[in-house]
Motif scaffolding. Structure first.
Motif, PDB file in Angstrom:
ATOM      1  N   ASN A  89      33.521  26.797  42.054  1.00  0.00           N
ATOM      2  CA  ASN A  89      32.606  26.279  41.043  1.00  0.00           C
ATOM      3  C   ASN A  89      32.085  27.458  40.228  1.00  0.00           C
ATOM      4  OD1 ASN A  89      30.654  25.068  39.523  1.00  0.00           O
ATOM      5  ND2 ASN A  89      29.562  24.151  41.228  1.00  0.00           N
ATOM      6  N   LEU A  90      32.515  27.575  38.990  1.00  0.00           N
ATOM      7  CA  LEU A  90      32.151  28.692  38.126  1.00  0.00           C
ATOM      8  C   LEU A  90      31.050  28.343  37.141  1.00  0.00           C
ATOM      9  CD1 LEU A  90      35.795  29.856  37.357  1.00  0.00           C
ATOM     10  CD2 LEU A  90      34.231  30.784  39.070  1.00  0.00           C
ATOM     11  N   SER A  91      30.357  27.242  37.351  1.00  0.00           N
ATOM     12  CA  SER A  91      29.387  26.770  36.359  1.00  0.00           C
ATOM     13  C   SER A  91      28.172  27.676  36.237  1.00  0.00           C
ATOM     14  CB  SER A  91      28.943  25.348  36.695  1.00  0.00           C
ATOM     15  OG  SER A  91      28.357  25.318  37.977  1.00  0.00           O
ATOM     16  N   SER A  92      27.871  28.488  37.246  1.00  0.00           N
ATOM     17  CA  SER A  92      26.689  29.346  37.161  1.00  0.00           C
ATOM     18  C   SER A  92      27.022  30.765  36.707  1.00  0.00           C
ATOM     19  CB  SER A  92      25.987  29.394  38.520  1.00  0.00           C
ATOM     20  OG  SER A  92      26.838  29.987  39.481  1.00  0.00           O
ATOM     21  N   MET A  93      28.274  31.035  36.345  1.00  0.00           N
ATOM     22  CA  MET A  93      28.690  32.379  35.939  1.00  0.00           C
ATOM     23  C   MET A  93      28.724  32.503  34.427  1.00  0.00           C
ATOM     24  SD  MET A  93      31.787  33.201  38.550  1.00  0.00           S
ATOM     25  CE  MET A  93      31.971  34.850  37.932  1.00  0.00           C
ATOM     26  N   ASP A  94      28.612  33.743  33.951  1.00  0.00           N
ATOM     27  CA  ASP A  94      28.793  33.964  32.520  1.00  0.00           C
ATOM     28  C   ASP A  94      30.286  33.864  32.198  1.00  0.00           C
ATOM     29  OD1 ASP A  94      28.904  36.570  33.961  1.00  0.00           O
ATOM     30  OD2 ASP A  94      29.484  37.311  31.967  1.00  0.00           O
ATOM     31  N   PRO A  95      30.628  33.501  30.982  1.00  0.00           N
ATOM     32  CA  PRO A  95      32.025  33.215  30.633  1.00  0.00           C
ATOM     33  C   PRO A  95      32.999  34.371  30.866  1.00  0.00           C
ATOM     34  CG  PRO A  95      30.571  32.399  28.916  1.00  0.00           C
ATOM     35  CD  PRO A  95      29.720  33.176  29.872  1.00  0.00           C
ATOM     36  N   GLY A  96      32.567  35.607  30.682  1.00  0.00           N
ATOM     37  CA  GLY A  96      33.460  36.743  30.883  1.00  0.00           C
ATOM     38  C   GLY A  96      33.887  36.895  32.333  1.00  0.00           C
ATOM     39  N   ASP A  97      32.914  36.844  33.243  1.00  0.00           N
ATOM     40  CA  ASP A  97      33.237  36.937  34.670  1.00  0.00           C
ATOM     41  C   ASP A  97      34.001  35.706  35.149  1.00  0.00           C
ATOM     42  OD1 ASP A  97      32.257  39.448  35.104  1.00  0.00           O
ATOM     43  OD2 ASP A  97      30.320  38.783  35.918  1.00  0.00           O
ATOM     44  N   ALA A  98      33.664  34.541  34.609  1.00  0.00           N
ATOM     45  CA  ALA A  98      34.366  33.317  35.007  1.00  0.00           C
ATOM     46  C   ALA A  98      35.840  33.409  34.641  1.00  0.00           C
ATOM     47  CB  ALA A  98      33.727  32.101  34.346  1.00  0.00           C
ATOM     48  N   LYS A  99      36.147  33.972  33.478  1.00  0.00           N
ATOM     49  CA  LYS A  99      37.541  34.133  33.063  1.00  0.00           C
ATOM     50  C   LYS A  99      38.269  35.094  33.999  1.00  0.00           C
ATOM     51  CE  LYS A  99      40.393  35.296  29.033  1.00  0.00           C
ATOM     52  NZ  LYS A  99      41.487  35.649  29.861  1.00  0.00           N
ATOM     53  N   ARG A 100      37.613  36.158  34.413  1.00  0.00           N
ATOM     54  CA  ARG A 100      38.214  37.112  35.346  1.00  0.00           C
ATOM     55  C   ARG A 100      38.501  36.462  36.691  1.00  0.00           C
ATOM     56  NH1 ARG A 100      34.844  42.393  35.794  1.00  0.00           N
ATOM     57  NH2 ARG A 100      36.647  43.004  37.033  1.00  0.00           N
ATOM     58  N   VAL A 101      37.575  35.613  37.175  1.00  0.00           N
ATOM     59  CA  VAL A 101      37.788  34.930  38.454  1.00  0.00           C
ATOM     60  C   VAL A 101      38.947  33.948  38.345  1.00  0.00           C
ATOM     61  CG1 VAL A 101      36.753  33.340  40.125  1.00  0.00           C
ATOM     62  CG2 VAL A 101      35.425  35.248  39.263  1.00  0.00           C
ATOM     63  N   VAL A 102      39.064  33.233  37.220  1.00  0.00           N
ATOM     64  CA  VAL A 102      40.176  32.300  37.032  1.00  0.00           C
ATOM     65  C   VAL A 102      41.494  33.061  36.980  1.00  0.00           C
ATOM     66  CG1 VAL A 102      41.217  30.649  35.428  1.00  0.00           C
ATOM     67  CG2 VAL A 102      38.793  30.498  35.949  1.00  0.00           C
ATOM     68  N   ASP A 103      41.514  34.203  36.298  1.00  0.00           N
ATOM     69  CA  ASP A 103      42.734  35.019  36.260  1.00  0.00           C
ATOM     70  C   ASP A 103      43.102  35.509  37.659  1.00  0.00           C
ATOM     71  OD1 ASP A 103      42.961  34.659  33.553  1.00  0.00           O
ATOM     72  OD2 ASP A 103      42.059  36.600  33.024  1.00  0.00           O
ATOM     73  N   PHE A 104      42.104  35.950  38.421  1.00  0.00           N
ATOM     74  CA  PHE A 104      42.345  36.393  39.792  1.00  0.00           C
ATOM     75  C   PHE A 104      42.895  35.233  40.629  1.00  0.00           C
ATOM     76  CE2 PHE A 104      40.704  36.528  44.147  1.00  0.00           C
ATOM     77  CZ  PHE A 104      41.298  37.699  44.604  1.00  0.00           C
ATOM     78  N   ALA A 105      42.291  34.045  40.507  1.00  0.00           N
ATOM     79  CA  ALA A 105      42.722  32.881  41.286  1.00  0.00           C
ATOM     80  C   ALA A 105      44.137  32.462  40.899  1.00  0.00           C
ATOM     81  CB  ALA A 105      41.752  31.717  41.080  1.00  0.00           C
ATOM     82  N   ALA A 106      44.469  32.557  39.616  1.00  0.00           N
ATOM     83  CA  ALA A 106      45.823  32.205  39.169  1.00  0.00           C
ATOM     84  C   ALA A 106      46.846  33.161  39.769  1.00  0.00           C
ATOM     85  CB  ALA A 106      45.897  32.206  37.653  1.00  0.00           C
ATOM     86  N   GLY A 107      46.539  34.447  39.776  1.00  0.00           N
ATOM     87  CA  GLY A 107      47.439  35.424  40.381  1.00  0.00           C
ATOM     88  C   GLY A 107      47.548  35.237  41.885  1.00  0.00           C
ATOM     89  N   LEU A 108      46.439  34.907  42.516  1.00  0.00           N
ATOM     90  CA  LEU A 108      46.417  34.665  43.955  1.00  0.00           C
ATOM     91  C   LEU A 108      47.294  33.476  44.330  1.00  0.00           C
ATOM     92  CD1 LEU A 108      44.949  35.425  46.665  1.00  0.00           C
ATOM     93  CD2 LEU A 108      43.261  33.700  46.040  1.00  0.00           C
ATOM     94  N   THR A 109      47.151  32.390  43.608  1.00  0.00           N
ATOM     95  CA  THR A 109      47.951  31.205  43.925  1.00  0.00           C
ATOM     96  C   THR A 109      49.423  31.425  43.604  1.00  0.00           C
ATOM     97  OG1 THR A 109      47.417  30.239  41.769  1.00  0.00           O
ATOM     98  CG2 THR A 109      46.044  29.576  43.636  1.00  0.00           C
ATOM     99  N   PHE A 110      49.720  32.177  42.558  1.00  0.00           N
ATOM    100  CA  PHE A 110      51.114  32.471  42.233  1.00  0.00           C
ATOM    101  C   PHE A 110      51.738  33.347  43.323  1.00  0.00           C
ATOM    102  CE2 PHE A 110      54.363  35.200  40.329  1.00  0.00           C
ATOM    103  CZ  PHE A 110      55.242  34.240  39.870  1.00  0.00           C
TER     104      PHE A 110
END
Length: 149
Positions: A89-110
């Motif tokens: 749940n990234l709703s409490s994060m600022d958009p810059g950090d949220a994008k970094r977490v999504v990129d990390f999660a995408a790489g992790l799942t790949f």
């Protein structure tokens, strides 16, 4: 006790002075030295089965993570590497950090052959390779359930 007092006690407006009538001394208790096993739980509905194995032993865990910043991404990765599906749940994060977490999660799942799916706005589900995601209407029902002819 007078009838007005009995009615007030029945309605819960005053304390009932005849509390002894509610206690039954004839109920059975388990013997003092007895130890109940996992199958001895009291169940009111005979269709209910008490699980004797925990969810951890059967691999039925799902983690929910609400990171504060990118530094919490490591915890997401550790859970996912253990084979645990993770809801991020990234709703409490600022958009810059949220994008970094999504990129990390995408790489992790790949990298671990899993999948990532957006569940809601700024909420993502990371599932390991051995997890099946079922989407659609529950029970295969269509949306026009109430419009039957």
């Amino acid at each position: 006790m007078g009838s007005v007092r009995k009615a007030s006690a029945w309605l819960g407006l005053v304390e009932d002075s005849d509390d002894e009538r509610y206690y039954d001394d004839d109920y059975a208790e388990a013997p003092q030295g007895s130890v109940s096993g996992p199958g001895d739980q009291w169940v009111t509905d005979p269709r209910v089965r008490v699980a004797s194995e925990s969810a951890v032993e059967q691999g039925r865990r799902i983690a929910t993570v609400t990171p504060d910043g990118f530094r919490d991404a490591r915890g997401i990765g550790e859970l996912f590497r253990e084979g645990v599906p993770v809801i991020v749940n990234l709703s409490s994060m600022d958009p810059g950090d949220a994008k970094r977490v999504v990129d990390f999660a995408a790489g992790l799942t790949f990298g671990l052959r899993g999948s990532i799916e957006r569940v809601a706005t700024r909420v993502f589900l990371l599932t390991p390779a051995d997890t099946q995601i079922v989407s659609g209407e529950p029970g295969g029902r269509s949306r026009d359930f109430f419009n039957q002819s």
